[in-house]
Design an enzyme around this catalytic site. Structure first.
Site, PDB file in Angstrom:
ATOM      1  N   CYS A   8       0.864  -1.125  -0.574  1.00 25.33           N
ATOM      2  CA  CYS A   8      -0.160   0.177  -0.322  1.00 25.33           C
ATOM      3  C   CYS A   8       1.455   1.099  -0.086  1.00 25.33           C
ATOM      4  CB  CYS A   8      -0.403  -0.385   0.766  1.00 25.33           C
ATOM      5  SG  CYS A   8      -2.443   1.514   0.990  1.00 25.33           S
ATOM      6  N   GLU A  10      -4.399   0.896  -6.160  1.00 22.68           N
ATOM      7  CA  GLU A  10      -3.045   0.303  -6.965  1.00 22.68           C
ATOM      8  C   GLU A  10      -3.408   0.537  -7.679  1.00 22.68           C
ATOM      9  OE1 GLU A  10      -1.129  -0.854  -5.201  1.00 22.68           O
ATOM     10  OE2 GLU A  10      -1.248  -1.916  -2.953  1.00 22.68           O
TER      11      GLU A  10
END
Length: 230
Positions: free
Chosen positions: A2, A106
């Protein structure tokens, strides 16, 4: 992993009185962050001060290193190896934190290049990442640096087509338990599971999110997948 996320309070969150994170964000009225990135000062809630929002730098600096610029500053900690890595092992039993968020990004490889996707709850409400934090003190100047890292786990079925890892999202009922470090390492496994894919959704967003210099509500808006331009 992340490496980018967002945190902003909405009308839905203001009516959610059961959410500790929403109440604190509303109380402290922090500016919305639509493109949170490593090294930035970002809001966290720690177990020793559960009723306060604090701003820590994203990228962990362990308390035991001699120089704060020494080595890497991990922005993520793999759930599977928390008890193996020196930077995290001690913190697992002492310094848990909640990292407020309303979504994370993402990048997916496509025929059009890497396309950023936003992942969020279907309710579109705030949630928390499970995190660890530490405090480094300069023994010469007395300077104090408080930093954090976000725990990641294997991706659920929604995230998997884009990335094999995802941040560890805590359900509201697990937030209090995560802050309470007295639960002990033997209870770790109940926390370290991917968030249910059926409770999440995702969509393509503008490539403007690629630059950390950009920070506006337009970054979290859905765009056509094939262009992902503006």
């Amino acid at each position: 992993m992340c490496g980018r996320y967002s945190v902003a309070i909405t009308v839905k969150d203001k009516h959610n009185k059961a959410s500790r994170i929403a109440r604190l964000l509303e109380k402290y009225q922090l500016e919305a962050q639509y493109n949170a990135a490593p090294s930035q000062m970002l809001p966290v809630v720690t177990g020793d001060k559960p009723d306060r929002l604090q701003l820590f730098s994203w990228g962990l600096v362990p308390h035991w290193i001699k120089e704060s610029k020494q080595g890497n500053k991990p922005i993520n900690a793999r759930a599977e190896s928390l008890l193996e890595k020196p930077s995290f092992r001690e913190l697992v039993s002492r310094k848990h934190c909640l990292v407020p968020a309303d979504g994370f990004y993402e990048w997916r490889k496509t025929a059009f290049g890497k396309v950023p996707y936003r992942f969020l709850l279907k309710s579109e409400q705030l949630f928390s990442f499970a995190g660890l934090w530490d405090e480094w003190v300069d023994t010469v100047t007395g300077e104090v640096q408080r930093t954090f890292t976000i725990i990641t786990t294997e991706a659920n079925e929604l995230v998997k087509p884009t990335h094999d890892r995802m941040p560890l999202i805590l359900s509201p009922e697990k937030e209090e338990a995560w802050l309470d470090v007295t639960n002990g390492n033997n209870m770790l496994q109940q926390f370290l599971q991917p968030f249910p894919a059926e409770e999440m959704k995702s969509y393509a967003v503008s490539t403007f999110v690629n630059s950390v210099a950009n920070n506006s509500a337009s970054l979290i808006k859905q765009v056509p997948e094939q262009g992902s331009l503006f």
